[in-house]
Design a protein around this motif. Structure first.
Motif, PDB file in Angstrom:
ATOM      1  N   UNK A  45     -55.600  31.797 -16.618  1.00 37.86           N
ATOM      2  CA  UNK A  45     -55.741  33.085 -17.514  1.00 37.86           C
ATOM      3  C   UNK A  45     -54.969  34.114 -17.042  1.00 37.86           C
ATOM      4  N   UNK A  46     -53.592  34.281 -17.636  1.00 37.38           N
ATOM      5  CA  UNK A  46     -53.212  35.189 -17.233  1.00 37.38           C
ATOM      6  C   UNK A  46     -52.762  36.298 -18.271  1.00 37.38           C
ATOM      7  N   UNK A  47     -53.593  37.465 -18.295  1.00 35.17           N
ATOM      8  CA  UNK A  47     -53.566  38.813 -19.449  1.00 35.17           C
ATOM      9  C   UNK A  47     -53.976  39.841 -18.503  1.00 35.17           C
ATOM     10  N   UNK A  48     -52.712  40.879 -19.047  1.00 30.67           N
ATOM     11  CA  UNK A  48     -53.733  42.300 -18.299  1.00 30.67           C
ATOM     12  C   UNK A  48     -54.418  42.960 -18.599  1.00 30.67           C
ATOM     13  N   UNK A  49     -54.540  42.759 -20.009  1.00 28.52           N
ATOM     14  CA  UNK A  49     -55.715  43.147 -20.396  1.00 28.52           C
ATOM     15  C   UNK A  49     -57.403  42.628 -20.660  1.00 28.52           C
ATOM     16  N   UNK A  50     -57.995  43.314 -19.725  1.00 29.86           N
ATOM     17  CA  UNK A  50     -59.117  42.309 -19.034  1.00 29.86           C
ATOM     18  C   UNK A  50     -60.479  42.035 -20.197  1.00 29.86           C
ATOM     19  N   UNK A  51     -59.888  42.769 -21.262  1.00 31.56           N
ATOM     20  CA  UNK A  51     -61.032  42.544 -21.773  1.00 31.56           C
ATOM     21  C   UNK A  51     -60.518  41.320 -23.155  1.00 31.56           C
ATOM     22  N   UNK A  52     -59.869  41.058 -23.535  1.00 29.39           N
ATOM     23  CA  UNK A  52     -59.270  39.785 -23.645  1.00 29.39           C
ATOM     24  C   UNK A  52     -58.821  38.250 -23.125  1.00 29.39           C
TER      25      UNK A  52
END
Length: 197
Positions: free
Chosen positions: A5-12
């Motif tokens: 999972x590559x996403x810079x938004x911690x919650x998402x």
């Protein structure tokens, strides 16, 4: 099984991680906040079996992240999960090599069903020779619906499934036939006698 999972938004990112852990208990879920950390993560955890990618990351521009990942892992299913409306970004992401485009606003159950279908589709995929027409009943149904000119939404309504699941079925059908679009699918189906003329 390694799920990235590559996403810079911690919650998402945490929400997608939790979804994947529910879908695949026991799978190794690897979290990254940018593509830059991918090489080190692969050395540590192994090659990905599925990648969930946010479109807008600190180290990407446009679809550069999709291109980069597809160059590194051409056979790995890639789901782009983005805040951008599908109307703005879906087509360019699919053209760049993404297997499915999911809007973050879709909600957990729809994102979950799309990812489940993508993982199931890839697990059951077998390479077929172009002359081998062993298609599932659902795939033959899809070809007829494409020939009728139905949109993904109309196909979803008719089959009683989500639009994301339709996209995964189409992706699997395209891979099975070795085509990249609806038009190519219909042409293939006509040439190989899969549609009554």
């Amino acid at each position: 099984m390694n799920l990235y999972v590559i996403d810079d938004h911690p919650l998402m990112r945490e929400a997608v991680v939790m979804l994947l852990r529910r879908l695949r208990p026991g799978a190794n879920v690897v979290e990254l906040d940018r593509i830059g950390g991918l090489d080190a993560a692969v050395r540590q955890h192994g090659a990905p079996d599925l990648i969930c990618l946010d479109l807008k990351l600190p180290d990407t521009t446009g679809t550069s992240g999709v291109h980069e990942i597809k160059n590194l892992f051409p056979g790995t299913p890639l789901a782009v999960i983005s805040a951008s409306p599908a109307a703005d970004a879906e087509e360019i992401c699919i053209d760049a090599g993404a297997d499915i485009y999911i809007e973050k606003s879709s909600g957990a159950s729809e994102i979950g069903s799309a990812l489940r279908a993508l993982m199931a589709a890839d697990g059951q995929f077998e390479e077929l020779a172009p002359t081998d027409n062993k298609l599932s009943k659902r795939q033959k149904q899809l070809i007829v619906m494409l020939d009728r000119g139905l949109s993904n939404r109309e196909i979803a309504d008719e089959l009683g499934i989500s639009e994301h699941t339709v996209k995964v079925h189409l992706w699997r059908l395209f891979r099975r036939l070795g085509v990249k679009s609806r038009t190519q699918t219909i042409h293939y189906a006509r040439v190989h006698g899969l549609l009554a003329s």
